[in-house]
Design a protein around this motif. Structure first.
Motif, short mmCIF file in Angstrom:
data_model
loop_
_atom_site.label_atom_id
_atom_site.label_comp_id
_atom_site.label_asym_id
_atom_site.label_seq_id
_atom_site.Cartn_x
_atom_site.Cartn_y
_atom_site.Cartn_z
N LYS A 195 -12.74 8.18 -8.90
CA LYS A 195 -13.90 9.02 -8.58
C LYS A 195 -13.36 10.34 -8.03
O LYS A 195 -12.70 10.37 -6.99
N ASP A 196 -13.64 11.40 -8.76
CA ASP A 196 -13.11 12.72 -8.39
C ASP A 196 -11.59 12.64 -8.26
O ASP A 196 -10.92 12.26 -9.21
N ASP A 197 -11.03 12.96 -7.08
CA ASP A 197 -9.57 12.96 -6.93
C ASP A 197 -9.06 11.71 -6.22
O ASP A 197 -7.91 11.65 -5.79
N VAL A 198 -9.92 10.70 -6.09
CA VAL A 198 -9.55 9.45 -5.42
C VAL A 198 -9.37 8.35 -6.45
O VAL A 198 -10.20 8.16 -7.34
N LYS A 199 -8.29 7.61 -6.33
CA LYS A 199 -8.02 6.47 -7.21
C LYS A 199 -7.91 5.21 -6.37
O LYS A 199 -7.31 5.22 -5.30
N ILE A 200 -8.51 4.14 -6.85
CA ILE A 200 -8.39 2.83 -6.19
C ILE A 200 -7.83 1.84 -7.19
O ILE A 200 -8.36 1.69 -8.30
N ASN A 201 -6.76 1.16 -6.81
CA ASN A 201 -6.24 0.04 -7.59
C ASN A 201 -6.75 -1.25 -6.95
O ASN A 201 -6.38 -1.57 -5.82
N LEU A 202 -7.62 -1.95 -7.67
CA LEU A 202 -8.12 -3.25 -7.21
C LEU A 202 -7.18 -4.32 -7.77
O LEU A 202 -7.07 -4.47 -8.98
N VAL A 203 -6.49 -5.04 -6.88
CA VAL A 203 -5.45 -5.98 -7.28
C VAL A 203 -5.88 -7.40 -6.92
O VAL A 203 -6.33 -7.65 -5.80
N TYR A 204 -5.73 -8.31 -7.87
CA TYR A 204 -6.13 -9.70 -7.66
C TYR A 204 -4.93 -10.60 -7.37
O TYR A 204 -3.97 -10.63 -8.14
N ASP A 205 -4.96 -11.28 -6.23
CA ASP A 205 -4.09 -12.42 -5.93
C ASP A 205 -2.61 -12.13 -6.20
O ASP A 205 -1.93 -12.91 -6.88
N GLU A 206 -2.11 -11.05 -5.66
CA GLU A 206 -0.71 -10.71 -5.88
C GLU A 206 0.14 -11.09 -4.67
O GLU A 206 -0.22 -10.78 -3.53
N THR A 207 1.26 -11.76 -4.92
CA THR A 207 2.20 -12.09 -3.85
C THR A 207 2.99 -10.85 -3.48
O THR A 207 3.59 -10.20 -4.34
N LEU A 208 2.99 -10.52 -2.21
CA LEU A 208 3.67 -9.31 -1.73
C LEU A 208 5.10 -9.64 -1.32
O LEU A 208 5.38 -10.73 -0.80
N PRO A 209 6.01 -8.71 -1.52
CA PRO A 209 7.41 -8.95 -1.12
C PRO A 209 7.57 -8.87 0.39
O PRO A 209 6.67 -8.41 1.11
N LYS A 267 -4.77 9.49 -3.24
CA LYS A 267 -5.42 10.80 -3.35
C LYS A 267 -4.35 11.88 -3.35
O LYS A 267 -3.42 11.84 -2.52
N ASP A 268 -4.49 12.82 -4.26
CA ASP A 268 -3.53 13.94 -4.34
C ASP A 268 -2.09 13.42 -4.40
O ASP A 268 -1.20 13.92 -3.70
N GLU A 269 -1.88 12.39 -5.22
CA GLU A 269 -0.55 11.80 -5.43
C GLU A 269 0.06 11.26 -4.14
O GLU A 269 1.28 11.23 -3.96
N ASP A 270 -0.80 10.81 -3.22
CA ASP A 270 -0.34 10.22 -1.98
C ASP A 270 -1.04 8.87 -1.80
O ASP A 270 -2.22 8.72 -2.16
N TYR A 271 -0.32 7.89 -1.26
CA TYR A 271 -0.90 6.58 -0.97
C TYR A 271 -1.51 6.62 0.43
O TYR A 271 -0.83 6.92 1.42
#
Length: 610
Positions: free
Chosen positions: A447-461, A490-494
């Protein structure tokens, strides 16, 4: 099957001793477990005292079961995958559920694991001597909650089919508005016509410029001396018709287009025009309907009102569809009315000639015809979903995840899907299978300049070296597998994340303010707190504040999503102290609170001050 252990549940019967429910239906192949008929699955009743006894001579044997994570941590072990288990009980009983009265439910000493099992199927797994044994337990409903259980599956199937239809719409669409309610059968035809559009149009043009034909002799009487050709038929005719002595029966070679493959072309073009006209008729009818709705809206609202603008946008899109469909008609109709086509027999071709398959031009048009002729587009679900239907906790988990997918796209939130999961599938012309929601599945929303990655059930390191910009989180604690998360960019930043866990249980088995002291917290409370405190990322605001990630908060909120239940009560929200949001999200109920909360959480992340 015979097993080197025993698993027994107990429930009281009316005015009698506890009934012992023996679990004897163990198998060593999990797939066989889910094929087990209902008649072979032991049952217990919801909301009645339930105890468990696990006996084994192997003190290292472990019993895993859905819902054990609500027991006090003093009774549990926990494996590397964050799964709770119990060791052999040595004839002691573990209380899984007991009625909690108003008098005792707030007492700090009330430490037993009271877990009201909601109707459905629960998996039991026993690990002994390196062998996994699987069994199932069915909880029968005592109240009407089974309707919600059934409704979840139905809603999941409807949602997955709806997403598949949306995918067809995305591939068939000419304009950008995805809200135009064109029926899926018409969308399918639009998609087929549009798919490989330039290839079959090129084939049609090539056929029109150089159609297949054969040389045919046609005889006529020519004045004697002017005939160019005389053959055996000319001589025989002269012998039989002496009265035509001054004329010659002369052959003339002409082109004939009345071939079986061209008869097929005539049939195919007529069929395509029929389909195109039906599409245009539907669009005209729907356009008139929307115009009438706009006329009504204008009596109450101005031209700039959202409803008026939305309906006008629909009309604009219909016009773009019409332009495309009319262009298709504009290519087909002149060929059908061309001079070479007019001399072709109108009879139904009786069989498919080899030329229809050997000539690539004709073959392409015939393929288009066959695809359009097939009235159904098959939409199926990957076979792995069968397991979800038989695991109540997973059923709520996938249902909850789909609620997030829908909520992010709700008009009050306003994000659009760009890629990921089913949205990466290139639908076939006749069949589409909804892919399984595998662990680690990521759906991208923008949406506009904001990106959201919705991630399902991922094991984190557990190490920051194992993170990447697109998979930015790692855990400093053993709680490292949230059911879902939203990573914000947003703006290439997490910017950070919102963590979501789906808990198919009453709220007081998720959060109890009387048990905040560490030793009193149950597994779920510790898990939620850990997600907020022990998940971090070296990419947090790394562009804006490079190298300062250890000082910055990465997880902005943790959600515990749960359904309504008769045992729920109003509990003080832990949000102010722990940024843990308790979210009641229930099948067959309004989800407005979910949309409002999600919009608020997104605003908090995007506008957070560092």
């Amino acid at each position: 099957m015979d097993t080197p252990f025993k698993v027994m549940f107990r429930q009281p019967k009316f005015k009698s001793e506890d009934e012992v429910i023996h679990i004897n239906n163990f198998v060593t192949d999990e797939k066989s477990l889910y094929a087990m008929p209902d008649a072979d699955i032991p049952t217990v009743i919801e909301n009645i005292r339930l105890t468990l006894e696990f006996l084994s001579e192997d003190n290292q044997a472990r019993l895993y079961m859905d819902g054990l994570d609500t027991l006090p941590t003093t009774l549990l072990g926990e494996n590397i995958d964050d799964e709770a288990y119990i060791l052999p009980t040595h004839e002691n009983l573990v209380i899984l559920y007991d009625n909690v009265t108003d008098k005792n439910k707030y007492l700090e000493t009330h430490s037993e694991g009271y877990y009201p099992f909601i109707p459905g199927y629960y998996r039991i797994r026993v690990l002994q001597n390196g062998v996994n044994y699987y069994a199932r337990l069915k909880v029968k409903p005592k109240q009407v909650t089974e309707e919600q259980w059934v409704a979840m599956r139905e809603e999941i199937e409807e949602t997955l089919h709806g997403l598949a239809q949306d995918l067809i719409h995305r591939n068939a669409t000419i304009a950008q508005n995805e809200n135009l309610p064109i029926p899926v059968n018409l969308l399918r035809k639009l998609y087929i016509i549009k798919n490989d559009y330039y290839k079959w149009i090129s084939a049609l043009k090539a056929i029109n410029e150089n159609p297949r034909m054969k040389i045919k002799k046609e005889y006529s009487l020519i004045p004697k001396g002017k005939a160019a050709t005389v053959d055996a038929n000319s001589i025989r005719y002269k012998a039989r018709h002496p009265e035509s002595a001054n004329y010659t029966y002369s052959p003339n070679n002409i082109r004939s287009y009345d071939l079986l493959e061209n008869q097929w072309m005539k049939k195919i073009l007529s069929f395509i025009l029929k389909e195109v006209n039906e599409l245009l008729d539907y669009m005209n009818t729907y356009k008139d309907k929307v115009k009438r709705e706009i006329s009504v809206e204008r009596h109450f609202h101005s031209e700039n009102h959202s409803q008026v603008r939305l309906k006008q946008k629909v009309i604009d899109e219909i016009k773009e569809y019409e332009t495309f469909v009319k262009r298709v008609r504009g290519y087909c109709l002149p060929v059908l009315k061309s001079e070479w086509m007019e001399n072709i027999n109108d009879e139904e071709p009786m069989y498919i000639p080899h030329a229809l398959q050997l000539d690539q031009r004709y073959k392409r048009l015939h393929k288009l015809y066959r695809l359009l002729k097939n009235e159904e587009m098959s939409i199926s679900l990957a076979s792995q979903y069968d397991y979800y239907w038989k695991r109540t906790d997973l059923l709520y988990e996938i249902w909850g995840f789909l609620q997030l997918v829908k909520a992010l796209q709700h008009e009050s939130v306003g994000f659009k899907v760009t890629k990921g999961w089913i949205f990466n599938v290139n639908p076939g012309n006749q069949a589409l299978q909804v892919p399984f929601l595998e662990p680690g599945t990521t759906i991208e929303f923008v949406k506009d300049d904001v990106k959201i990655n919705l991630v399902y059930d991922e094991t984190l390191p557990f190490k920051k070296e194992a993170t990447t910009f697109e998979k930015p989180l790692f855990s400093t604690n053993n709680h490292n597998r949230p059911d879902a998360r939203m990573d914000f960019y947003k703006d290439e930043d997490y910017l950070g994340s919102v963590i979501v866990d789906f808990k198919y249980r009453p709220v007081w088995h998720i959060w109890n303010n009387s048990k905040l002291e560490g030793y009193k917290q149950n597994h779920t409370m510790r898990q939620l707190i850990s997600y907020g405190s022990n998940l971090t990322s070296p990419f947090t605001y790394n562009k804006k504040y490079p190298g300062l990630w250890r000082r910055l908060k990465t997880v902005h909120e943790v959600w515990a999503m749960y359904p309504s239940h008769p045992a729920n009560w109003n509990t003080k929200s832990p949000f102010d102290s722990y940024q843990i949001r308790l979210m009641e999200v229930t099948p067959q109920q309004s989800q407005e609170n979910l949309y409002t909360s999600l919009a608020s959480a997104i605003k908090g992340v995007v506008n957070s001050e560092i």
